[in-house]
Enzyme design. Structure first.
Site, PDB file in Angstrom:
ATOM      1  N   ARG A  91      49.483  44.447  48.006  1.00  0.00           N
ATOM      2  CA  ARG A  91      51.019  44.726  48.156  1.00  0.00           C
ATOM      3  C   ARG A  91      51.266  45.850  49.105  1.00  0.00           C
ATOM      4  O   ARG A  91      51.985  45.831  49.948  1.00  0.00           O
ATOM      5  CB  ARG A  91      51.849  44.896  46.846  1.00  0.00           C
ATOM      6  CG  ARG A  91      51.679  43.697  45.744  1.00  0.00           C
ATOM      7  CD  ARG A  91      52.259  44.009  44.531  1.00  0.00           C
ATOM      8  NE  ARG A  91      51.590  45.040  43.740  1.00  0.00           N
ATOM      9  CZ  ARG A  91      51.824  45.431  42.559  1.00  0.00           C
ATOM     10  NH1 ARG A  91      52.751  44.991  41.914  1.00  0.00           N
ATOM     11  NH2 ARG A  91      51.249  46.381  41.919  1.00  0.00           N
ATOM     12  N   LYS A 119      39.856  40.897  34.143  1.00  0.00           N
ATOM     13  CA  LYS A 119      39.448  40.761  32.689  1.00  0.00           C
ATOM     14  C   LYS A 119      40.732  41.039  31.562  1.00  0.00           C
ATOM     15  O   LYS A 119      41.136  42.027  31.271  1.00  0.00           O
ATOM     16  CB  LYS A 119      38.511  41.841  32.365  1.00  0.00           C
ATOM     17  CG  LYS A 119      37.173  41.766  33.141  1.00  0.00           C
ATOM     18  CD  LYS A 119      36.296  42.797  32.854  1.00  0.00           C
ATOM     19  CE  LYS A 119      34.900  42.402  33.423  1.00  0.00           C
ATOM     20  NZ  LYS A 119      33.695  43.346  33.565  1.00  0.00           N
ATOM     21  N   ASP A 158      28.382  43.865  28.834  1.00  0.00           N
ATOM     22  CA  ASP A 158      29.604  44.285  29.169  1.00  0.00           C
ATOM     23  C   ASP A 158      30.179  45.358  28.020  1.00  0.00           C
ATOM     24  O   ASP A 158      30.642  46.507  28.129  1.00  0.00           O
ATOM     25  CB  ASP A 158      30.658  43.543  29.824  1.00  0.00           C
ATOM     26  CG  ASP A 158      31.622  43.970  30.392  1.00  0.00           C
ATOM     27  OD1 ASP A 158      31.606  45.135  30.940  1.00  0.00           O
ATOM     28  OD2 ASP A 158      32.581  43.343  30.988  1.00  0.00           O
ATOM     29  N   LYS A 210      36.195  42.821  25.339  1.00  0.00           N
ATOM     30  CA  LYS A 210      35.208  43.919  24.846  1.00  0.00           C
ATOM     31  C   LYS A 210      36.197  45.300  25.243  1.00  0.00           C
ATOM     32  O   LYS A 210      36.032  46.323  24.684  1.00  0.00           O
ATOM     33  CB  LYS A 210      33.956  43.948  25.733  1.00  0.00           C
ATOM     34  CG  LYS A 210      34.018  43.942  27.281  1.00  0.00           C
ATOM     35  CD  LYS A 210      34.368  45.029  28.158  1.00  0.00           C
ATOM     36  CE  LYS A 210      34.428  44.869  29.354  1.00  0.00           C
ATOM     37  NZ  LYS A 210      35.255  46.016  30.187  1.00  0.00           N
ATOM     38  N   SER A 263      32.774  49.883  38.314  1.00  0.00           N
ATOM     39  CA  SER A 263      32.892  49.885  39.756  1.00  0.00           C
ATOM     40  C   SER A 263      32.481  51.084  40.496  1.00  0.00           C
ATOM     41  O   SER A 263      31.706  51.169  41.429  1.00  0.00           O
ATOM     42  CB  SER A 263      34.348  49.491  40.032  1.00  0.00           C
ATOM     43  OG  SER A 263      35.164  50.434  39.684  1.00  0.00           O
ATOM     44  N   GLY A 323      30.864  40.819  34.236  1.00  0.00           N
ATOM     45  CA  GLY A 323      29.442  41.752  33.800  1.00  0.00           C
ATOM     46  C   GLY A 323      29.786  43.253  33.649  1.00  0.00           C
ATOM     47  O   GLY A 323      30.824  43.328  33.688  1.00  0.00           O
ATOM     48  N   GLU A 358      42.985  47.131  30.766  1.00  0.00           N
ATOM     49  CA  GLU A 358      43.356  46.008  30.229  1.00  0.00           C
ATOM     50  C   GLU A 358      43.678  45.669  28.931  1.00  0.00           C
ATOM     51  O   GLU A 358      44.329  45.051  28.394  1.00  0.00           O
ATOM     52  CB  GLU A 358      42.761  44.626  30.896  1.00  0.00           C
ATOM     53  CG  GLU A 358      42.698  44.700  32.445  1.00  0.00           C
ATOM     54  CD  GLU A 358      43.958  44.133  33.100  1.00  0.00           C
ATOM     55  OE1 GLU A 358      44.872  43.883  32.195  1.00  0.00           O
ATOM     56  OE2 GLU A 358      44.063  43.430  34.270  1.00  0.00           O
ATOM     57  N   TRP A 418      38.039  47.415  41.711  1.00  0.00           N
ATOM     58  CA  TRP A 418      37.184  46.228  41.662  1.00  0.00           C
ATOM     59  C   TRP A 418      37.236  45.586  42.794  1.00  0.00           C
ATOM     60  O   TRP A 418      36.219  45.131  43.383  1.00  0.00           O
ATOM     61  CB  TRP A 418      37.590  45.476  40.351  1.00  0.00           C
ATOM     62  CG  TRP A 418      36.233  44.752  40.013  1.00  0.00           C
ATOM     63  CD1 TRP A 418      36.560  43.586  39.415  1.00  0.00           C
ATOM     64  CD2 TRP A 418      34.941  44.792  39.996  1.00  0.00           C
ATOM     65  NE1 TRP A 418      35.504  42.824  39.176  1.00  0.00           N
ATOM     66  CE2 TRP A 418      34.416  43.679  39.413  1.00  0.00           C
ATOM     67  CE3 TRP A 418      33.956  45.814  40.688  1.00  0.00           C
ATOM     68  CZ2 TRP A 418      33.102  43.546  39.419  1.00  0.00           C
ATOM     69  CZ3 TRP A 418      32.951  45.505  40.577  1.00  0.00           C
ATOM     70  CH2 TRP A 418      32.178  44.352  39.829  1.00  0.00           C
TER      71      TRP A 418
END
Ligand SMILES: NC(=O)C1=CN([C@@H]2O[C@H](COP(=O)(O)OP(=O)(O)OC[C@H]3O[C@@H](n4cnc5c(N)ncnc54)[C@H](OP(=O)(O)O)[C@@H]3O)[C@@H](O)[C@H]2O)C=CC1
Ligand SMILES: O=C(CO)COP(=O)(O)O
Length: 307
Positions: A33, A81, A217, A164, A113, A109, A254, A13
């Site tokens: 990193r 998210k 989404d 979501k 990606s 939204g 996530e 993303w």
């Protein structure tokens, strides 16, 4: 007007957002990193600092940015998210706590990606309590391929994108078990009701969940094999273990962490979350996908509440 933008996180993303901003002739510095640039050098004099790192790194990175030289006018944008496992805070709440005098904008939204990287059209939302800051970010990313709307409910926009992900895991299970289109429609619709119920308690406006960052989404993620969260559910339905799935997953899902944080919130605030609870029990191997389905189907009968 060309802006200097620091993007934190060079994953799927962060890289995509960096390319969108560069295509609009902004000066973009990307930090990860693994990269050559130090965090200090990347955020120095940036007019916008956009964070697109996974939830598990947000608090620590926000603290590291705090010790860097930041202009008082810098706008922070968060595109993560998730929910913080320790504090249950949203990413924007973390950034706002660490930078109370700065504007914080949420960008969220239906934004798989990989599709955006291919140049396919998409729309998103930038939300902030500070409308002018949201409009600055809107201008930075808007193009003929990426339509950006402003919104004044940052927590609602953020929670739409976060909650979501749990429903996307459930949808992957639903498709993986080949339960059909009726079942999927029921799941996603009741999923939206559950999202609104949780979101309202956490301070979001109901109507926000009917927009791009909510329903939009939810539809994108629950219906696309490109979604990592959907993939987790789909592969669980095929009998793989969570450990096996996460080992080969391209990037962050996530929803796995979010589900755990939501169960904590559910217990503390007494919010009914039947779908989230079954996803949690499935991830914890307390039920099989088929048992989770039976538990949902055989709950007490009731009227169709919408919230
Ligand atoms: N991909 C997508 O389609 C979309 C993703 N998002 C959200 O954006 C966020 C990032 O997703 P995505 O880019 O896909 O994920 P990736 O797994 O591709 O990238 C994760 C990024 O987070 C960084 N990161 C992870 N842990 C830490 C940490 N402890 N400290 C510092 N940096 C860390 C990684 O850094 P490093 O490279 O150094 O390991 C990497 O840059 C997620 O919250 C996701 O939900 C939102 C919309 C769309
Ligand atoms: O948030 C996303 C699309 O809007 C990306 O979904 P995944 O994180 O499940 O891949």
């Amino acid at each position: 007007m060309t802006k200097t933008i620091a993007i934190l996180g060079a994953g799927a993303w962060g890289t995509t957002l960096a390319n969108l901003a560069r295509a609009n002739d902004h000066q973009v510095r990307l930090w990860s990193r693994q990269g050559d640039l130090s965090l200090e050098d990347v955020v120095k004099n940036a007019e916008i600092v956009l964070c697109a790192i996974s939830m598990k790194g947000v608090q620590d990175v926000a603290l590291s940015v705090k010790s860097c030289q930041i202009s008082p006018q810098t706008i922070f944008v968060t595109a993560t998210k998730g929910l913080d496992a320790k504090t249950t805070r949203t990413p924007s709440q973390i950034w706002q706590t660490e930078f109370p005098d700065h504007s914080v904008v949420v960008l969220s939204g239906p934004n798989l990606s990989e599709e955006i990287s291919q140049g396919l059209p998409a729309a998103t939302v930038v939300a902030s309590k500070n409308t002018a800051a949201a409009q600055v970010v809107q201008q930075v990313f808007s193009s003929g391929r990426f339509r950006v709307y402003t919104n004044s409910d940052p927590v609602g926009v953020e929670l739409g994108g976060t909650l979501k992900n749990v429903m996307a895991i459930a949808s992957g299970v639903c498709d993986g078990l080949h339960l059909g289109t009726n079942a999927k429609a029921a799941l996603v619709t009741r999923g939206l009701t559950e999202i609104i119920r949780i979101g309202k308690v956490l301070g979001a406006k109901t109507e926000t969940f009917y927009g791009l960052s909510g329903l939009g989404d939810l539809l994108a993620t629950c219906n696309s094999p490109l979604s990592r969260n959907y993939q987790v559910g789909y592969q669980l339905a095929s009998g793989k273990t969570l450990t096996e799935i996460l080992a080969s997953l391209p990037g962050t899902a996530e929803g796995v962490n979010t589900c755990q944080v939501l169960m904590q919130i559910s217990q503390e605030q007494n919010i009914t979350m039947p779908i989230t609870e079954q996803v949690y029990r499935l991830l914890e191997t307390q039920v099989t996908p088929k048992q989770a389905l039976d538990e949902l189907m055989l709950r007490d009968t009731k009227p169709e509440y919408h919230q």
